[in-house]
Scaffold this motif. Sequence first.
Motif, PDB file in Angstrom:
ATOM      1  N   MET A   1       0.697  -1.177   0.011  1.00  0.00           N
ATOM      2  CA  MET A   1       0.068  -0.041   0.109  1.00  0.00           C
ATOM      3  C   MET A   1       0.855   1.036  -0.142  1.00  0.00           C
ATOM      4  N   LYS A   2       0.507   2.271  -0.873  1.00  0.00           N
ATOM      5  CA  LYS A   2       1.344   3.404  -1.051  1.00  0.00           C
ATOM      6  C   LYS A   2       0.606   4.452   0.188  1.00  0.00           C
ATOM      7  N   VAL A   3       1.568   5.507   0.575  1.00  0.00           N
ATOM      8  CA  VAL A   3       1.041   6.510   1.739  1.00  0.00           C
ATOM      9  C   VAL A   3       0.086   7.216   0.954  1.00  0.00           C
ATOM     10  N   ARG A   4      -0.096   7.455  -0.297  1.00  0.00           N
ATOM     11  CA  ARG A   4      -1.284   8.192  -0.910  1.00  0.00           C
ATOM     12  C   ARG A   4      -2.599   7.519  -0.768  1.00  0.00           C
ATOM     13  N   GLN A   5      -2.729   6.216  -0.740  1.00  0.00           N
ATOM     14  CA  GLN A   5      -3.901   5.543  -0.549  1.00  0.00           C
ATOM     15  C   GLN A   5      -4.327   5.227   0.911  1.00  0.00           C
ATOM     16  N   ALA A   6      -3.239   5.310   2.019  1.00  0.00           N
ATOM     17  CA  ALA A   6      -3.652   4.809   3.313  1.00  0.00           C
ATOM     18  C   ALA A   6      -4.342   5.937   3.946  1.00  0.00           C
ATOM     19  N   ALA A   7      -5.247   5.503   4.864  1.00  0.00           N
ATOM     20  CA  ALA A   7      -5.986   6.244   5.797  1.00  0.00           C
ATOM     21  C   ALA A   7      -5.144   7.041   6.833  1.00  0.00           C
ATOM     22  N   PHE A   8      -4.034   6.084   7.397  1.00  0.00           N
ATOM     23  CA  PHE A   8      -3.232   6.570   8.518  1.00  0.00           C
ATOM     24  C   PHE A   8      -1.857   6.539   8.098  1.00  0.00           C
ATOM     25  N   ALA A   9      -1.024   7.088   8.491  1.00  0.00           N
ATOM     26  CA  ALA A   9       0.466   7.133   8.400  1.00  0.00           C
ATOM     27  C   ALA A   9       1.334   7.376   9.494  1.00  0.00           C
ATOM     28  N   ILE A  10       2.384   6.918   9.602  1.00  0.00           N
ATOM     29  CA  ILE A  10       3.265   6.815  10.799  1.00  0.00           C
ATOM     30  C   ILE A  10       4.873   7.177  10.124  1.00  0.00           C
ATOM     31  N   ARG A  11       5.309   8.140  11.020  1.00  0.00           N
ATOM     32  CA  ARG A  11       6.713   8.388  10.483  1.00  0.00           C
ATOM     33  C   ARG A  11       7.664   8.254  11.957  1.00  0.00           C
ATOM     34  N   VAL A  12       8.772   7.622  11.636  1.00  0.00           N
ATOM     35  CA  VAL A  12       9.779   7.504  12.874  1.00  0.00           C
ATOM     36  C   VAL A  12      10.677   8.767  12.802  1.00  0.00           C
ATOM     37  N   ILE A  22       5.576  10.025  14.893  1.00  0.00           N
ATOM     38  CA  ILE A  22       4.393  10.765  14.762  1.00  0.00           C
ATOM     39  C   ILE A  22       3.394  10.086  14.172  1.00  0.00           C
ATOM     40  N   LEU A  23       1.988  10.275  14.435  1.00  0.00           N
ATOM     41  CA  LEU A  23       1.089   9.508  13.750  1.00  0.00           C
ATOM     42  C   LEU A  23      -0.038  10.584  13.157  1.00  0.00           C
ATOM     43  N   TYR A  24      -0.252  10.079  12.055  1.00  0.00           N
ATOM     44  CA  TYR A  24      -0.939  11.069  11.006  1.00  0.00           C
ATOM     45  C   TYR A  24      -2.095  10.470  10.461  1.00  0.00           C
ATOM     46  N   ARG A  25      -3.286  11.039  10.198  1.00  0.00           N
ATOM     47  CA  ARG A  25      -4.612  10.580   9.771  1.00  0.00           C
ATOM     48  C   ARG A  25      -4.889  11.527   8.379  1.00  0.00           C
ATOM     49  N   ARG A  26      -5.441  10.871   7.384  1.00  0.00           N
ATOM     50  CA  ARG A  26      -5.864  11.598   6.076  1.00  0.00           C
ATOM     51  C   ARG A  26      -7.293  12.111   6.146  1.00  0.00           C
ATOM     52  N   SER A  27      -7.408  13.352   6.074  1.00  0.00           N
ATOM     53  CA  SER A  27      -8.614  14.065   6.068  1.00  0.00           C
ATOM     54  C   SER A  27      -8.606  15.257   5.191  1.00  0.00           C
ATOM     55  N   ASN A  29      -9.040  19.202   3.949  1.00  0.00           N
ATOM     56  CA  ASN A  29      -8.757  20.480   4.338  1.00  0.00           C
ATOM     57  C   ASN A  29      -9.889  21.466   3.793  1.00  0.00           C
ATOM     58  N   GLU A  30      -9.537  22.626   4.240  1.00  0.00           N
ATOM     59  CA  GLU A  30     -10.679  23.650   3.839  1.00  0.00           C
ATOM     60  C   GLU A  30     -10.873  23.725   2.266  1.00  0.00           C
ATOM     61  N   LEU A  31      -9.934  23.296   1.380  1.00  0.00           N
ATOM     62  CA  LEU A  31     -10.230  23.367  -0.124  1.00  0.00           C
ATOM     63  C   LEU A  31     -10.455  21.953  -0.633  1.00  0.00           C
ATOM     64  N   HIS A  32     -10.902  21.157   0.565  1.00  0.00           N
ATOM     65  CA  HIS A  32     -11.414  19.778   0.023  1.00  0.00           C
ATOM     66  C   HIS A  32     -10.221  19.056  -0.692  1.00  0.00           C
ATOM     67  N   GLN A  33      -9.120  19.230  -0.160  1.00  0.00           N
ATOM     68  CA  GLN A  33      -7.896  18.508  -0.651  1.00  0.00           C
ATOM     69  C   GLN A  33      -7.448  17.523   0.433  1.00  0.00           C
ATOM     70  N   GLU A  34      -7.141  16.115   0.230  1.00  0.00           N
ATOM     71  CA  GLU A  34      -6.594  15.243   1.192  1.00  0.00           C
ATOM     72  C   GLU A  34      -5.508  15.386   1.584  1.00  0.00           C
ATOM     73  N   ARG A  35      -5.113  15.513   2.750  1.00  0.00           N
ATOM     74  CA  ARG A  35      -3.852  15.891   3.668  1.00  0.00           C
ATOM     75  C   ARG A  35      -3.719  14.948   4.707  1.00  0.00           C
ATOM     76  N   LEU A  36      -2.419  14.656   5.140  1.00  0.00           N
ATOM     77  CA  LEU A  36      -2.227  14.020   6.361  1.00  0.00           C
ATOM     78  C   LEU A  36      -2.425  15.120   7.457  1.00  0.00           C
ATOM     79  N   ASN A  37      -2.811  14.870   8.531  1.00  0.00           N
ATOM     80  CA  ASN A  37      -2.894  15.643   9.473  1.00  0.00           C
ATOM     81  C   ASN A  37      -2.423  14.967  10.865  1.00  0.00           C
ATOM     82  N   ARG A  38      -1.559  15.680  11.605  1.00  0.00           N
ATOM     83  CA  ARG A  38      -1.010  15.047  12.782  1.00  0.00           C
ATOM     84  C   ARG A  38      -2.057  14.668  13.955  1.00  0.00           C
TER      85      ARG A  38
END
Length: 142
Positions: A1-12, A22-27, A29-38
Amino acid sequence: MKVRQAAFAIRVVRRRSGDAAILYRRSLNELHQERLNRIAPIGPLAFSAGASLLRTAVRATNGEHLRLQPGPFYPLDQDWGPRVACYALVAAGLRNADRLHKAAENLRHADPAEAAWWLGLMTRPGGKRARRALRILLEAVK
């Protein structure tokens, strides 16, 4: 699975006191673009105590044995992302390594749907009570 397809991501990340994450979740933003938020950081003590949970989550998502190294984002799927997120939120501020390890093991064997439900409770306003309740249930505190 690629990071762009994942609902969550973790970075060491490497810190002076040791490796952390640090754990991130895809959601959206205000411009309706998918971003990883901490969502939450996982400190060095919690990282080492919950290493088995983190390794299992990354390996189950990617289907191969990867070593967690500082730098790249590691994708997490819908099953493992909420478990790791619950661990990150529960572990925040705790300093007992044995209890953190016990909480990580309990979450490793937890149902993904229940973990997602607890994550929803903890991330909404007034989620401190839910965090305290989950800490007790996971035996992270007395």
